[in-house]
Motif scaffolding. Structure first.
Motif, PDB file in Angstrom:
ATOM      1  N   MET A   1       0.838  -1.191   0.000  1.00  0.00           N
ATOM      2  CA  MET A   1       0.000   0.000   0.000  1.00  0.00           C
ATOM      3  C   MET A   1       0.871   1.238   0.000  1.00  0.00           C
ATOM      4  N   SER A   2       0.288   2.371  -0.377  1.00  0.00           N
ATOM      5  CA  SER A   2       1.069   3.605  -0.483  1.00  0.00           C
ATOM      6  C   SER A   2       1.267   4.228   0.884  1.00  0.00           C
ATOM      7  N   ARG A   3       2.218   5.144   0.942  1.00  0.00           N
ATOM      8  CA  ARG A   3       2.455   5.853   2.204  1.00  0.00           C
ATOM      9  C   ARG A   3       1.246   6.697   2.583  1.00  0.00           C
ATOM     10  N   ARG A   4       0.503   7.195   1.599  1.00  0.00           N
ATOM     11  CA  ARG A   4      -0.697   7.958   1.918  1.00  0.00           C
ATOM     12  C   ARG A   4      -1.676   7.106   2.713  1.00  0.00           C
ATOM     13  N   GLN A   5      -1.811   5.828   2.314  1.00  0.00           N
ATOM     14  CA  GLN A   5      -2.678   4.935   3.055  1.00  0.00           C
ATOM     15  C   GLN A   5      -2.092   4.584   4.419  1.00  0.00           C
ATOM     16  N   VAL A   6      -0.760   4.462   4.448  1.00  0.00           N
ATOM     17  CA  VAL A   6      -0.095   4.137   5.711  1.00  0.00           C
ATOM     18  C   VAL A   6      -0.453   5.149   6.777  1.00  0.00           C
ATOM     19  N   LEU A   7      -0.417   6.414   6.432  1.00  0.00           N
ATOM     20  CA  LEU A   7      -0.571   7.472   7.420  1.00  0.00           C
ATOM     21  C   LEU A   7      -2.029   7.762   7.755  1.00  0.00           C
ATOM     22  N   THR A   8      -2.983   6.980   7.231  1.00  0.00           N
ATOM     23  CA  THR A   8      -4.365   7.100   7.649  1.00  0.00           C
ATOM     24  C   THR A   8      -4.747   5.938   8.556  1.00  0.00           C
ATOM     25  N   LEU A   9      -3.742   5.295   9.156  1.00  0.00           N
ATOM     26  CA  LEU A   9      -3.986   4.143  10.007  1.00  0.00           C
ATOM     27  C   LEU A   9      -4.844   4.501  11.208  1.00  0.00           C
ATOM     28  N   VAL A  10      -5.701   3.563  11.613  1.00  0.00           N
ATOM     29  CA  VAL A  10      -6.443   3.717  12.855  1.00  0.00           C
ATOM     30  C   VAL A  10      -5.598   3.151  13.981  1.00  0.00           C
ATOM     31  N   PRO A  11      -5.943   3.451  15.203  1.00  0.00           N
ATOM     32  CA  PRO A  11      -5.105   2.991  16.324  1.00  0.00           C
ATOM     33  C   PRO A  11      -4.864   1.496  16.301  1.00  0.00           C
ATOM     34  N   ALA A  12      -3.648   1.143  16.663  1.00  0.00           N
ATOM     35  CA  ALA A  12      -3.175  -0.231  16.883  1.00  0.00           C
ATOM     36  C   ALA A  12      -2.936  -1.023  15.625  1.00  0.00           C
ATOM     37  N   THR A  13      -3.762  -0.850  14.598  1.00  0.00           N
ATOM     38  CA  THR A  13      -3.612  -1.722  13.447  1.00  0.00           C
ATOM     39  C   THR A  13      -2.314  -1.493  12.718  1.00  0.00           C
ATOM     40  N   GLY A  14      -1.750  -0.289  12.834  1.00  0.00           N
ATOM     41  CA  GLY A  14      -0.562   0.050  12.056  1.00  0.00           C
ATOM     42  C   GLY A  14       0.647  -0.783  12.356  1.00  0.00           C
ATOM     43  N   LEU A  15       0.769  -1.278  13.576  1.00  0.00           N
ATOM     44  CA  LEU A  15       1.982  -1.997  13.945  1.00  0.00           C
ATOM     45  C   LEU A  15       1.905  -3.475  13.609  1.00  0.00           C
ATOM     46  N   LEU A  16       0.765  -3.924  13.108  1.00  0.00           N
ATOM     47  CA  LEU A  16       0.551  -5.361  13.051  1.00  0.00           C
ATOM     48  C   LEU A  16       0.968  -6.018  11.759  1.00  0.00           C
ATOM     49  N   ALA A  17       1.201  -5.267  10.705  1.00  0.00           N
ATOM     50  CA  ALA A  17       1.601  -5.905   9.454  1.00  0.00           C
ATOM     51  C   ALA A  17       2.337  -4.920   8.585  1.00  0.00           C
ATOM     52  N   VAL A  18       3.186  -5.436   7.758  1.00  0.00           N
ATOM     53  CA  VAL A  18       3.946  -4.606   6.824  1.00  0.00           C
ATOM     54  C   VAL A  18       3.901  -5.264   5.467  1.00  0.00           C
ATOM     55  N   ALA A  19       3.690  -4.453   4.449  1.00  0.00           N
ATOM     56  CA  ALA A  19       3.660  -5.005   3.106  1.00  0.00           C
ATOM     57  C   ALA A  19       5.017  -5.563   2.742  1.00  0.00           C
ATOM     58  N   ALA A  20       5.045  -6.696   2.061  1.00  0.00           N
ATOM     59  CA  ALA A  20       6.309  -7.241   1.572  1.00  0.00           C
ATOM     60  C   ALA A  20       6.881  -6.292   0.541  1.00  0.00           C
ATOM     61  N   PRO A  21       8.217  -6.213   0.435  1.00  0.00           N
ATOM     62  CA  PRO A  21       8.806  -5.304  -0.548  1.00  0.00           C
ATOM     63  C   PRO A  21       8.359  -5.665  -1.955  1.00  0.00           C
ATOM     64  N   ALA A  22       7.944  -4.671  -2.685  1.00  0.00           N
ATOM     65  CA  ALA A  22       7.451  -4.900  -4.041  1.00  0.00           C
ATOM     66  C   ALA A  22       8.325  -4.159  -5.033  1.00  0.00           C
TER      67      ALA A  22
ATOM     68  N   ALA B   1       7.439   3.120   7.291  1.00  0.00           N
ATOM     69  CA  ALA B   1       7.149   3.309   5.871  1.00  0.00           C
ATOM     70  C   ALA B   1       8.314   4.009   5.183  1.00  0.00           C
ATOM     71  N   THR B   2       8.724   3.473   4.050  1.00  0.00           N
ATOM     72  CA  THR B   2       9.808   4.093   3.282  1.00  0.00           C
ATOM     73  C   THR B   2       9.351   5.453   2.760  1.00  0.00           C
ATOM     74  N   ILE B   3      10.217   6.454   2.929  1.00  0.00           N
ATOM     75  CA  ILE B   3       9.875   7.804   2.476  1.00  0.00           C
ATOM     76  C   ILE B   3       9.778   7.831   0.954  1.00  0.00           C
ATOM     77  N   ASP B   4       8.665   8.311   0.454  1.00  0.00           N
ATOM     78  CA  ASP B   4       8.495   8.547  -0.980  1.00  0.00           C
ATOM     79  C   ASP B   4       8.621  10.052  -1.218  1.00  0.00           C
ATOM     80  N   PRO B   5       9.751  10.512  -1.736  1.00  0.00           N
ATOM     81  CA  PRO B   5       9.956  11.964  -1.873  1.00  0.00           C
ATOM     82  C   PRO B   5       8.988  12.625  -2.835  1.00  0.00           C
ATOM     83  N   TYR B   6       8.290  11.828  -3.636  1.00  0.00           N
ATOM     84  CA  TYR B   6       7.338  12.397  -4.590  1.00  0.00           C
ATOM     85  C   TYR B   6       5.909  12.363  -4.058  1.00  0.00           C
ATOM     86  N   ASN B   7       5.749  11.840  -2.856  1.00  0.00           N
ATOM     87  CA  ASN B   7       4.429  11.793  -2.246  1.00  0.00           C
ATOM     88  C   ASN B   7       4.599  11.926  -0.735  1.00  0.00           C
ATOM     89  N   LEU B   8       5.177  13.032  -0.329  1.00  0.00           N
ATOM     90  CA  LEU B   8       5.460  13.237   1.098  1.00  0.00           C
ATOM     91  C   LEU B   8       4.158  13.382   1.875  1.00  0.00           C
TER      92      LEU B   8
END
Length: 839
Positions: A1-22, A253-260
C-alpha cells in the motif's frame, strides 16, 4: 500500500503488518510500509504484560541476570546507583543531586531525572546489590515528587532551553522510572506527571503527537511514542497505547519523496539512506536512536498485541542496506553523524546500540542466521553500554555459539550510492572510501547546540579513506576535526579565508533576532534553514553504480544563507560566507579512486586550495613521505610546491600506507606538522583536553582543473606503474568529466550540462552519470540522473549494434546510426541507477 494509506492508520492496526517489498513502478523507488489490517476498532491491551515486558527490558529477569555475562552490567547498575545516592546525600540548596543546580538549566534537570531512573533501575534489577532496597526506591519517589513540585509541574516556569529535554529527554526518564517503582510508590505520582508531560508536548497537538509537526518525525517520533506507550500501560489507557502504536508505525514506511505525507522527509529511503532534521544524513546518530527504539517497542509489545507482522523484516533491511555499508571493521563512518562528529565518543562506541538492536532483532525475524553471523563478524561490543540485560544474554549466546561462522553483511566488494542523502560508500578488501556531498536537497553540514563548531566544508566532497587493521580512532573521530584545519579536510576545495564560529559571531549558540520577519529564535525554521543545517544551491549531486564500481559527481555551490543574504532577505548583522566554486567527480574502481575537479575558483578575488588528503597520526608514529617528480627525480617533503607524479604516505608504526597518483602536472604541496589543540575547539561541551597529532596534508593551490587518484595500501613500485596506466582522463571541464580504466574495460563519466555531450567514445544526453563496461562480448551499462529532475537519461554506445540480454524495468535499447542507444526512464527514480546488459 502507499504511504498515503499508511498514514491514515487507525489505532493499533498500524503496527501489526507490513507489506512485503514490491518492485517499484517503472519510474519510482521501492516503497514498503505498514498496512491497515482488520477493522477500525482499537485493540484491548494487556497492560500488565506490557509493563512486565518493559521492566524486563530495562532491569532483566532472574534467569537472564544469573548469567555470568550479565554480571558486569549488574555491577555497573549498582555502582552508578550508589554514586547517585551519595550525590543526593551531598546536595545543597536548590539541588536534588550535588553539582546539579536547578531552576534555569534544562540539561541539569534532565540529568536529575536520569539519576533517579538509575537508582530505580538498581532497585528492580534481579541480582543487583540494591535489588529490593525499599529505602532507595522511596528516595526516588520522593525525588520525583520534589522535582515535580518545584521544577516541572509549573508550566509557566518550565520549558526553557532545548525543547528536546522537555518533550523527549525528561519524559523518557520519568516514564521508565515510574514503571520501575512499585505501585504503592508511583500511584500518586503517575497522573500528575502524565498530565505535565502532555502539557510539555508543545510541539504536538492537544497534548499528543502531531504527525504534521516538524518536530514529530523519525527518531524523535519513535522516542515520543515509545514513552506514550509506557505511560498508557501505567494508567491502563487503551486509547493512549493504541494511538502511540499507530503513530510509531509510520516510521516504518519508506519515504516517498514524490508523495510526502505531512511534509515529512525524515526516515529511511529506498536506497538505504536515512535523514533526520529534514535534510541531514544521519544514519550514524539519529538513525541509531530510531533503530534501538523500534526494536525495543517490538520487545515491549510481545504478547501484548496480536503480533508484529512483517515489521522485523523492514528493520532487517535497514540494517543490511542502511547500516552495514557504513560500518567498517566496527567503526561507524563520519559521513552520517551530523554534529555528532564533534563528540568524544568514538565510531566504535557508536556501534554498541546497533549491535544490541541486531541481537534483539534475531528474536523476531524468521531467518536470523545472517544477523547472527554479522554479530560474530563485528568486533566484540561493550555490553555494559547495552540498555537491556536480556540483550547482553542474547548477544553472548550468539558470540559463544561455535556453530555460527563470522560473516559480513557486506560483500567483499561493494559500491553504494546513497543518493537520497548525498553520500557514497565504496568498499574493497583492505579499505573503505566514504564521500559526503550536498545539494539543494541535502545540507552541507550540521551545526547545533555548540556542537560541530567549524563544519563549513564537511559536505563539499569531504572524503574519508579507512584502511584495514587500523585503529580508526587514531585516524578519524573527534581528534581528526580537532587537529586538522576545517579548511583542509580531505577532498575539500575551500577559499583562502578565516571564518568565525557561531558563538564567536553572535556571543551565543545561535543567531538571535526575533523581531526580524523570519523570526530567528533558537529552534525556529529560519534558524534551521540558515544556521543549523543549510542546504546547497546545486541540483547536481549523485551518481551511478555498476556492480561493485561507482561514479559520483557534484557541482559545488554556495549555501542558501549566502544567497539569501545577497538578496536582502536576512538581517544586516547576519554573517554568511561565500563558497569556492568547483565541479567534481569521483570514479571508484578496485585499486584506486580517481578524483577530477574542474572550473575551480576562489570567487571574489580569493585564492583557493584543494586538499588531496589530510591524515593524523600519533606524534611517536614512524610516518614517512616519499614521492617522484614528473622529471623522474625523487622527492622529499620541504620547500615549495612541486609537480609530482606520485606521492606516498606511510605509517610504519601502524603498517599502513596510501598513494597519490597525479594525472596532471599541477604543483603539489605536502608535509607534516605537529598540531596541538583542545577538543573544545569543535564542541563547547567537550572537555578542555589538549590533543597533539602529527598532521599530514597534501594540497593543490589555484584555479582551473586538477586530476589525481587515491591508491590505498600502495607500494612505491605500484605507484610508479601508473605512469603506464591503467587510468586515463578522457575529459575534465565544467561540462564533462570522464575517465577510462583500461584494465577493467570501464568508461565512466558525469555530464553536467544539458544536451548531447561526448565523453570519450560515449555520447551522453546530460545531465547524467554513466558507467559502461566492456568484457568480451558483453557490454554493461549503468545510468542515473544526479539532478533527480529529468524524465529520462540516455547514452549512445558506439560500434556495431548490440542486443539486450537483460535490463531493468524502465530501460529501452534500440539501434541508432553509429551505435546503440540505451535510455532509462528516470522520472521519480530519485537518483536510482538503471542498468542493462547488452551482447
Amino acid at each position: 500500500m502507499s504511504r498515503r494509506q499508511v498514514l491514515t492508520l487507525v489505532p493499533a492496526t498500524g503496527l501489526l503488518a507490513v507489506a512485503a517489498p514490491a518492485r517499484a513502478a517503472t519510474t519510482g523507488p521501492v516503497m514498503t510500509g505498514p498496512v491497515m489490517t482488520g477493522t477500525a476498532a482499537a485493540q484491548a491491551i494487556d497492560h500488565a504484560r506490557l509493563l512486565a515486558n518493559s521492566v524486563a527490558i530495562l532491569a532483566g529477569t532472574p534467569e537472564v541476570n544469573a548469567r555470568p555475562e550479565v554480571a558486569g552490567k549488574l555491577a555497573a547498575i549498582a555502582g552508578t546507583a550508589r554514586q547517585r545516592l551519595t550525590a543526593m546525600d551531598q546536595a545543597g540548596d536548590g539541588e536534588l543531586f550535588a553539582g546539579l543546580a536547578l531552576g534555569t538549566d534544562d540539561v541539569n534537570l534532565r540529568l536529575a531525572y536520569q539519576y533517579l531512573y538509575e537508582i530505580a533501575l538498581a532497585t528492580r534489577a534481579p541480582g543487583s546489590a540494591l535489588e529490593g532496597d525499599a529505602a532507595a526506591a522511596r528516595r526516588v519517589a520522593d525525588g520525583l515528587a520534589w522535582l515535580h513540585e518545584r521544577y516541572f509541574g509549573d508550566q509557566s516556569a518550565g520549558y526553557y532551553g532545548n525543547w528536546h529535554n522537555w518533550e523527549i529527554g525528561i519524559p523518557t526518564h520519568v516514564s521508565r522510572t515510574l514503571a520501575l517503582l512499585p505501585e504503592e510508590l508511583r500511584g500518586e505520582l503517575t497522573a500528575p506527571y502524565i498530565a505535565s508531560m502532555d502539557a510539555y508536548l508543545r510541539n504536538g497537538k492537544d497534548g499528543d503527537v502531531d504527525l504534521d509537526s516538524r518536530f514529530h518525525t523519525g527518531a524523535n517520533l519513535a522516542d515520543i511514542t515509545a514513552n506514550r506507550i509506557l505511560q498508557g500501560a501505567l494508567t491502563g489507557d487503551d486509547a493512549r497505547v493504541n494511538k502511540a502504536i499507530a503513530d510509531q508505525s509510520t516510521v516504518f514506511a519508506t519515504i516517498d519523496p514524490y508523495n510526502l505525507q505531512h511534509g515529512n522527509t525524515d526516515g529511511y529511503y529506498a536506497d538505504g539512506s536515512f535523514i533526520q532534521h529534514h535534510s541531514v544524513a544521519y544514519t550514524g546518530s539519529y538513525g541509531r536512536a530510531l533503530l534501538t527504539r523500534v526494536v525495543q517497542t517490538l520487545n515491549m509489545l510481545q504478547g501484548v498485541t496480536s503480533g508484529s507482522g512483517d515489521l522485523p523484516s523492514v528493520v532487517y533491511r535497514w540494517i543490511t542496506d542502511g547500516f552495514a555499508p557504513l560500518i567498517f571493521e566496527g567503526w561507524m563512518m563520519e559521513i552520517v553523524k551530523g554534529r555528532a562528529v564533534s563528540r568524544t565518543a568514538s565510531g566504535y562506541t557508536d556501534l554498541n546500540v546497533v549491535v544490541e538492536a541486531i541481537a534483539d532483532l534475531t528474536e523476531h525475524v524468521e531467518d536470523a542466521l545472517p544477523l547472527k553471523k554479522y554479530l560474530k563478524f563485528l568486533p566484540a561490543a561493550d555490553t555494559t553500554a547495552f540498555v537491556s540485560p536480556g540483550s547482553i544474554a542474547r548477544y553472548a549466546a550468539v558470540r559463544a555459539d561455535a556453530s555460527i561462522p563470522a560473516a559480513d553483511l557486506n560483500p567483499p566488494a561493494r559500491s553504494v550510492a546513497f543518493n537520497a542523502m548525498d553520500r557514497t560508500v565504496h568498499r574493497r578488501p583492505g579499505y573503505a572510501f566514504a564521500l559526503a556531498r550536498s545539494s539543494e536537497r541535502i545540507s552541507k553540514y550540521e551545526y547545533m547546540s555548540g556542537e560541530n563548531l567549524m563544519p563549513w566544508f564537511q559536505g563539499d566532497g569531504a572524503y574519508y579513506l579507512y584502511l584495514s587493521g587500523e585503529d580508526q580512532g587514531q585516524v578519524y573521530g573527534v581528534d581528526y576535526y580537532t587537529t586538522v584545519s576545517p579548511y583542509r579536510l580531505a577532498g575539500v576545495t575551500a577559499p583562502v579565508e578565516e571564518r568565525r564560529t557561531v558563538p564567536e559571531l553572535y556571543g551565543r549558540l545561535w543567531y538571535e533576532n526575533p523581531d526580524h520577519p523570519l523570526n530567528f529564535t533558537s529552534s525556529s525554521e529560519s534558524q534551521n534553514t540558515y544556521v543549523y543545517f543549510p542546504r546547497g544551491e546545486n541540483a547536481f549531486s549523485g551518481g551511478a553504480t555498476l556492480g561493485a564500481y561507482g561514479v559520483a559527481g557534484m557541482v559545488q555551490s554556495d549555501d542558501v544563507a549566502y544567497t539569501a543574504k545577497q538578496q536582502g532577505l536576512l538581517p544586516d548583522d547576519f554573517v554568511a560566507y561565500r563558497n569556492a566554486r568547483a565541479t567534481k567527480s569521483w570514479f571508484m574502481f578496485d585499486d584506486e579512486i580517481v578524483v577530477l575537479a574542474a572550473d575551480v575558483a576562489g570567487q571574489g578575488g580569493r585564492d583557493v586550495v584543494t586538499t588531496v588528503d589530510s591524515r593524523i597520526a600519533a606524534p611517536g608514529d614512524a610516518v614517512t613521505l616519499t614521492g617522484e617528480r614528473w622529471d623522474g627525480r625523487g622527492w622529499r617533503p620541504g620547500g615549495a610546491a612541486t609537480p609530482l607524479r606520485w606521492l606516498r604516505y606511510a605509517n610504519g608504526t601502524r603498517r599502513t600506507s596510501i598513494g597519490y597518483v597525479f594525472l596532471d602536472r599541477r604543483p603539489v604541496a605536502a608535509g607534516l606538522e605537529t598540531v596541538t589543540r583542545s577538543r573544545r575547539v569543535v564542541r563547547t561541551g567537550n572537555p578542555d583536553t589538549a590533543v597533539t597529532k602529527n598532521v599530514f596534508t597534501a594540497t593543490i593551490a589555484g584555479e582551473g582543473e586538477l586530476a589525481y587518484a587515491l591508491v590505498p595500501n600502495a607500494t612505491e613500485d605500484a605507484l610508479r606503474r601508473y605512469a603506464r596506466g591503467p587510468v586515463s582522463v578522457l575529459a575534465n571541464n565544467r561540462h564533462v568529466q570522464a575517465v577510462r580504466h583500461q584494465k577493467l574495460g570501464i568508461i565512466a563519466c558525469n555530464v553536467f550540462s544539458k544536451g548531447p555531450r561526448q565523453a570519450g567514445r560515449l555520447l551522453v544526453d546530460g545531465p547524467a552519470s554513466v558507467i559502461v563496461r566492456e568484457s568480451g562480448r558483453r557490454t554493461s551499462v549503468a545510468l542515473s540522473d544526479p539532478t533527480m529532475k529529468r524524465d529520462r537519461v540516455s547514452v549512445v554506445v558506439p560500434g556495431r549494434p548490440l542486443r539486450v540480454a537483460e535490463a531493468d524495468e524502465g530501460v529501452t535499447v534500440r539501434r541508432v546510426p553509429g551505435g546503440t542507444l540505451v535510455q532509462a526512464t528516470t522520472r521519480h527514480a530519485y537518483g536510482r541507477t538503471f542498468t542493462a546488459t547488452l551482447r
